[in-house]
Each structure stands twice: as C-alpha cells, then as structure tokens.
Design a protein around this motif. Structure first.
Motif, PDB file in Angstrom:
ATOM      1  N   LYS A 100       0.845  -1.203   0.000  1.00  0.00           N
ATOM      2  CA  LYS A 100       0.000   0.000   0.000  1.00  0.00           C
ATOM      3  C   LYS A 100       0.880   1.252   0.000  1.00  0.00           C
ATOM      4  N   VAL A 101       0.582   2.149  -0.921  1.00  0.00           N
ATOM      5  CA  VAL A 101       1.357   3.393  -1.004  1.00  0.00           C
ATOM      6  C   VAL A 101       0.860   4.365   0.075  1.00  0.00           C
ATOM      7  N   LEU A 102       1.771   4.767   0.951  1.00  0.00           N
ATOM      8  CA  LEU A 102       1.421   5.655   2.054  1.00  0.00           C
ATOM      9  C   LEU A 102       1.784   7.103   1.736  1.00  0.00           C
ATOM     10  N   TYR A 103       2.727   7.270   0.823  1.00  0.00           N
ATOM     11  CA  TYR A 103       3.120   8.626   0.417  1.00  0.00           C
ATOM     12  C   TYR A 103       3.684   8.564  -0.995  1.00  0.00           C
ATOM     13  N   ASP A 104       3.347   9.582  -1.780  1.00  0.00           N
ATOM     14  CA  ASP A 104       3.843   9.656  -3.153  1.00  0.00           C
ATOM     15  C   ASP A 104       4.195  11.118  -3.418  1.00  0.00           C
ATOM     16  N   ASN A 105       5.470  11.396  -3.585  1.00  0.00           N
ATOM     17  CA  ASN A 105       5.850  12.817  -3.688  1.00  0.00           C
ATOM     18  C   ASN A 105       5.446  13.441  -5.021  1.00  0.00           C
ATOM     19  N   SER A 106       5.012  12.606  -5.988  1.00  0.00           N
ATOM     20  CA  SER A 106       4.544  13.186  -7.253  1.00  0.00           C
ATOM     21  C   SER A 106       3.224  13.934  -7.034  1.00  0.00           C
ATOM     22  N   LEU A 107       2.542  13.608  -5.912  1.00  0.00           N
ATOM     23  CA  LEU A 107       1.302  14.315  -5.573  1.00  0.00           C
ATOM     24  C   LEU A 107       1.583  15.554  -4.735  1.00  0.00           C
ATOM     25  N   LYS A 108       2.847  15.760  -4.412  1.00  0.00           N
ATOM     26  CA  LYS A 108       3.261  16.889  -3.571  1.00  0.00           C
ATOM     27  C   LYS A 108       4.321  17.725  -4.287  1.00  0.00           C
ATOM     28  N   ASP A 109       4.170  17.843  -5.594  1.00  0.00           N
ATOM     29  CA  ASP A 109       5.080  18.673  -6.380  1.00  0.00           C
ATOM     30  C   ASP A 109       6.539  18.206  -6.235  1.00  0.00           C
ATOM     31  N   TYR A 110       6.727  16.911  -6.098  1.00  0.00           N
ATOM     32  CA  TYR A 110       8.065  16.298  -6.006  1.00  0.00           C
ATOM     33  C   TYR A 110       8.898  16.869  -4.856  1.00  0.00           C
ATOM     34  N   ASP A 111       8.217  17.120  -3.740  1.00  0.00           N
ATOM     35  CA  ASP A 111       8.936  17.583  -2.541  1.00  0.00           C
ATOM     36  C   ASP A 111      10.021  16.557  -2.199  1.00  0.00           C
ATOM     37  N   TRP A 112      11.213  17.015  -1.849  1.00  0.00           N
ATOM     38  CA  TRP A 112      12.335  16.100  -1.591  1.00  0.00           C
ATOM     39  C   TRP A 112      12.255  15.441  -0.218  1.00  0.00           C
ATOM     40  N   LYS A 113      11.352  15.946   0.668  1.00  0.00           N
ATOM     41  CA  LYS A 113      11.308  15.412   2.030  1.00  0.00           C
ATOM     42  C   LYS A 113       9.878  15.067   2.431  1.00  0.00           C
ATOM     43  N   TRP A 114       9.776  14.182   3.407  1.00  0.00           N
ATOM     44  CA  TRP A 114       8.462  13.829   3.952  1.00  0.00           C
ATOM     45  C   TRP A 114       8.581  13.677   5.458  1.00  0.00           C
ATOM     46  N   ASP A 115       7.704  14.382   6.198  1.00  0.00           N
ATOM     47  CA  ASP A 115       7.707  14.313   7.660  1.00  0.00           C
ATOM     48  C   ASP A 115       6.533  13.450   8.105  1.00  0.00           C
ATOM     49  N   PHE A 116       6.803  12.537   9.014  1.00  0.00           N
ATOM     50  CA  PHE A 116       5.722  11.666   9.473  1.00  0.00           C
ATOM     51  C   PHE A 116       6.016  11.105  10.855  1.00  0.00           C
ATOM     52  N   THR A 117       4.964  10.565  11.458  1.00  0.00           N
ATOM     53  CA  THR A 117       5.096   9.888  12.741  1.00  0.00           C
ATOM     54  C   THR A 117       4.248   8.616  12.675  1.00  0.00           C
ATOM     55  N   LEU A 118       4.506   7.679  13.564  1.00  0.00           N
ATOM     56  CA  LEU A 118       3.803   6.394  13.482  1.00  0.00           C
ATOM     57  C   LEU A 118       3.153   6.036  14.811  1.00  0.00           C
ATOM     58  N   GLU A 119       1.945   5.475  14.724  1.00  0.00           N
ATOM     59  CA  GLU A 119       1.294   4.998  15.944  1.00  0.00           C
ATOM     60  C   GLU A 119       1.838   3.634  16.355  1.00  0.00           C
ATOM     61  N   SER A 120       2.301   2.868  15.391  1.00  0.00           N
ATOM     62  CA  SER A 120       2.962   1.604  15.745  1.00  0.00           C
ATOM     63  C   SER A 120       4.160   1.407  14.809  1.00  0.00           C
ATOM     64  N   SER A 121       5.156   0.707  15.309  1.00  0.00           N
ATOM     65  CA  SER A 121       6.394   0.524  14.535  1.00  0.00           C
ATOM     66  C   SER A 121       6.106  -0.275  13.263  1.00  0.00           C
ATOM     67  N   GLN A 122       6.734   0.117  12.174  1.00  0.00           N
ATOM     68  CA  GLN A 122       6.477  -0.519  10.877  1.00  0.00           C
ATOM     69  C   GLN A 122       7.761  -0.647  10.076  1.00  0.00           C
ATOM     70  N   GLN A 123       7.823  -1.710   9.274  1.00  0.00           N
ATOM     71  CA  GLN A 123       8.880  -1.765   8.259  1.00  0.00           C
ATOM     72  C   GLN A 123       8.297  -1.159   6.983  1.00  0.00           C
ATOM     73  N   LEU A 124       8.974  -0.164   6.456  1.00  0.00           N
ATOM     74  CA  LEU A 124       8.499   0.512   5.246  1.00  0.00           C
ATOM     75  C   LEU A 124       9.533   0.386   4.135  1.00  0.00           C
ATOM     76  N   LYS A 125       9.028   0.537   2.915  1.00  0.00           N
ATOM     77  CA  LYS A 125       9.920   0.514   1.752  1.00  0.00           C
ATOM     78  C   LYS A 125       9.857   1.879   1.080  1.00  0.00           C
ATOM     79  N   ILE A 126      11.024   2.443   0.780  1.00  0.00           N
ATOM     80  CA  ILE A 126      11.070   3.716   0.056  1.00  0.00           C
ATOM     81  C   ILE A 126      11.503   3.407  -1.373  1.00  0.00           C
ATOM     82  N   MET A 127      10.618   3.728  -2.320  1.00  0.00           N
ATOM     83  CA  MET A 127      10.897   3.443  -3.737  1.00  0.00           C
ATOM     84  C   MET A 127      11.271   4.738  -4.434  1.00  0.00           C
ATOM     85  N   VAL A 128      12.409   4.723  -5.068  1.00  0.00           N
ATOM     86  CA  VAL A 128      12.969   5.939  -5.649  1.00  0.00           C
ATOM     87  C   VAL A 128      13.165   5.754  -7.143  1.00  0.00           C
TER      88      VAL A 128
END
Lengths: 148, 306
Positions: free
Chosen positions: A94-122
């Motif tokens: 499941k895609v949780l963030y896509d910077n193409s929807l945010k004008d290709y912003d180079w950064k993303w700020d986030f916090t988590l309610e539970s620990s997760q393993q995430l994948k960053i696709m570049v």
C-alpha cells in the motif's frame, strides 16, 4: 619514461580513480545538501547514496518506530530532475506517500502509531524527449528523527 | 617481434580500460535486483529502458548506533555505565572482525553516554571508537579535529550528537565507497547487538507488560529480515557469515514473539504537513522467551567483546 608510457599510466590512473572521485563527490553531496536539510530532525548517521542514471530505480527497506517523528530526505544531484519517491507498507504494497502528488517535494515528515517496516521506492525521472546519453548523478536517501 | 610488442601493449591498454569500466560499475552502489514499479515516461530507447526497469538498486537500512541509543533513551531507560564495554578493552581487538564489531559497540556506548550527558564517558568512548576506526584504516572518520570539537562542545548535547552522527556517516560512507560493504554491515550489527544487550539488561522479566523498553526490544523483530538480507549480500565474507549465524540464532528466539499489526492509514495534518501513520498493533512475549533472548544476546555480546 617515454611519452607513450606516461600517457598509458595517466589513462590507467584516471580510469581507476574516476569512480573513487565520483563516489567521494556523492558523499559530499549527501553531507552538504541532504543532511543539512534534515534539520531540525537529527540525522541517524546512516549513509545511503549511489550514482544513478536517468530512468534508474532504487528501493530501501527500513524499520521506523512508534512515537518518534521522522523526516525522510531523498536528494538528487542538480543535473537530475527532481527525484520521484514513494513510501510503501512492505506487508501489502500500500502506497502511504507519493511525492509526485506533492510537487516532487524532496522530504516527507511523518510519525507512526505503531512501529512498521516501510519501503522507500525511488526513481530518477527521464526528461522529455529522446536522449542518447542519460545523465548520471548522485542520489541520497537519508533519515532524521526527533522525540515528541 | 616489434609488432608483437605493440599488439601486446594495445591488448594491455584495452584490458585496463575494460577493468576501469568494470570498477566504475562495482562502485556505483548496492546490489541490484527485481523489476520496476514505476512507469517509464519516454526518452530512452525501449531496450535501454527495459534494462533499467529490471536493474533496481536495493538498500537495507539497519538502526544506526545513534538511533539505537536514542530509542533506548526515548523509552525511558536509565543510564548504567556497567552495561557498556570497557574502554580499556580496545587492545584486545586484533582482527578485522573484532574491530568492526567493537566499532559498532563503542559507537552505541558513545551515543548512549552522550544522550545521558555523561561528558567524561563520551570523551572516553570516542577515543575507543577512534582506535577501532583507525585499526580498520577508515581515514578521517574520527580525527583529532573531531575530538577537539567534541571537547569544546562537551556540554552541548545537540552539537555532540551532530558530531557523532557525522563520524558514523564518515565511517559508513568510507567503507561503502571502498567496496567494504560487509565491514560496514558488521559494524552496524555490533552496534545493534550492544543496544539490545543494554536494553534487555535494563528490563525486569517480571515487568514486561506496558513497558516501553520491552516494546522497543520486541520491535527489533521487524529489522531481522533486513539484517539477514544485508548480511547475505556478502557470502564471500567470512566475518559477515559468522555474524549471520549469530543473527539467525537471535531470529529463532524473536520468532517466538508475536507482533499483530493492523492496516496502516496515512493521515496528513494540513497545518503542519506532518503525516501520521495510523494503525493498531499488539505484542506478546512471555517472561521465559524474554529470559532466553537476554541470555542469547549476552552470550553473543560476550563473544564480541572478549
């Protein structure tokens, strides 16, 4: 030593040292451009950077912990178009963030309610039009975090 | 004869040019695999694009020594100097493996000490980490200037943490850029094991419920497959393979711990632009499994610092 000999040695030396020099530039780029942009988040000290060419993709897997604030920074060298990146839940894609929807912003700020393993696709985007020789440049993926 | 010499010279030149290109490829980053999930947007010819789509760089990120120490502190843990590796042990570490492991271990101890404002311990541990980095020939990861800066700002935690972060990045980038990815991984595993050792020894096995530090320990299960994958990228490296066996023995204990996770939903706060990944999760670990984990971590860590 003859001229040909000197030419030969110079050629060999430059062939061998070129990749080292380019990687050193990559580190300086990651340090000066990307790391400094993580503030006020604290960089964790990990280094993930590589020389990528236009059209090339990369993936990074990392565990992020609950109740911490994170900044993901994905930086590309100036000769490349802004880098595309998505953050995906590794369990179901499941895609949780896509910077193409945010004008290709180079950064993303986030916090988590539970620990997760995430994948960053570049992906390094390909410019419009045909290109015979795709550009190559440094791409760095760095992380910063801070307490609540 | 003369013609043969010229031909040999040309062949030699071609060989070096070829080697140069090979080396360029080898140094361009981590291993590649898989196929792309992004759509091609045109430009390159179909063949080149197809090659790029099937060549994807894969990175695995382990918790750094600094992140490990931050997680321990953030969980409300106390400072216990008795849990850190003695700085006097540095002379014991002769092999590349022991230097790499203890560079990670001392880096975690350094981070742990600095986060608790232990100024003298911070200075002692950066010296210990420097000895390990120097022993691995990691140029300028921690130099005299670094130590001087640390001394000048010893009462400013933010600057100290910045310096530690920089030294970690210097070590990691140097090792990766010089084709020593396996050593870089062993350093990280050493630091991770030290963090696990400190954390498991700060917990009473009879107080596992609603304990933030226990949650952090259990969360490490989520990084085990990343660690295994990273180590398995270096099958030719005996040190990485030895460390892999240790990680697998820990994994077999972590497999007895249950983490239940619900679906994740991303909700962005438009005022701050910060996204919250909302999800529910629960963990289950028994006192016996905890004791088994602590005992195995202690056994492995003892073998690393001996």
């Amino acid at each position: 030593m003859t001229k040909k000999g000197l030419l030969f040695i110079s050629l060999v030396a430059s062939m061998l040292l070129l990749p080292v020099a380019m990687n050193a530039q990559c580190k300086q780029f990651a340090k000066n451009t990307c790391k400094s942009g993580l503030k006020p988040y604290q960089h964790d000290g990990n280094y993930h950077a590589a020389l990528l060419i236009e059209g090339e993709e990369a993936e990074l897997y990392k565990t992020f912990y609950s109740d911490r604030n994170y900044r993901i920074g994905v930086c590309g060298a100036h000769n490349l178009k802004p880098i595309e990146f998505k953050v995906v839940d590794t369990r179901n894609g499941k895609v949780l963030y896509d910077n193409s929807l945010k004008d290709y912003d180079w950064k993303w700020d986030f916090t988590l309610e539970s620990s997760q393993q995430l994948k960053i696709m570049v992906k390094v985007p390909i410019p419009e039009g045909n290109i015979d020789e795709p550009e190559e440049g440094c791409v760095a993926i760095l992380f910063g975090s801070r307490d609540d | 004869m003369n013609r043969n010499l010229i031909l040999s010279g040309r062949l030699f030149l071609l060989l070096f040019v070829f080697l140069g290109f090979i080396m360029s490829g080898c140094n361009r980053g981590p291993k590649s695999e898989g196929s792309g999930d992004f759509e091609a947007s045109g430009g390159l010819d179909a063949e080149t694009q197809a090659q790029l789509n099937t060549a994807k760089r894969i990175f695995y990120s382990l918790p750094s020594p600094l992140e490990t120490a931050m997680l321990i502190k953030n969980a409300g843990a106390q400072y216990d100097e008795g849990l850190m590796n003695l700085t006097g042990n540095t002379s014991r570490y002769i092999t590349s493996k022991s230097k790499a492991l203890n560079l990670g271990i001392y880096s975690t101890d350094l981070s742990y000490a600095s986060l608790f404002d232990q100024t003298q311990a911070t200075l002692n541990y950066i010296e210990a980490a420097k000895k390990m980095a120097d022993g691995l020939n990691i140029l300028n990861a921690i130099n005299e200037e670094t130590i001087q800066r640390l001394e000048e700002h010893i009462n400013n935690r933010d600057v100290i943490i910045d310096i530690i972060s920089e030294t970690l990045m210097n070590s990691s980038s140097f090792l990766q850029e010089n084709g020593l990815e396996a050593v870089a991984t062993v350093v990280l595993v050493g630091g991770w094991v030290e963090g696990l050792y400190i954390a498991t020894n700060l917990v009473d096995e009879n107080s596992l419920k609603d304990n933030k530090l226990v949650e952090r320990i259990v969360d490490q299960k989520l990084s085990l497959d990343i660690m295994v994958n990273l180590l398995e990228e270096s099958p030719e490296d005996a040190d990485a393979m030895a460390v892999l066996e240790d990680v697998k023995s820990l994994k077999s204990i972590f497999d007895k711990i249950t983490i239940k996770q619900g679906n994740v939903t991303a909700v962005e706060d438009p005022a701050t632009n910060v996204t919250t990944l909302k999800s529910e999760s629960s963990i289950h670990i028994t006192p016996n499994v905890f004791k088994e984990l602590r005992s195995k971590v202690r056994e492995i860590r003892t073998s690393y610092i001996s």
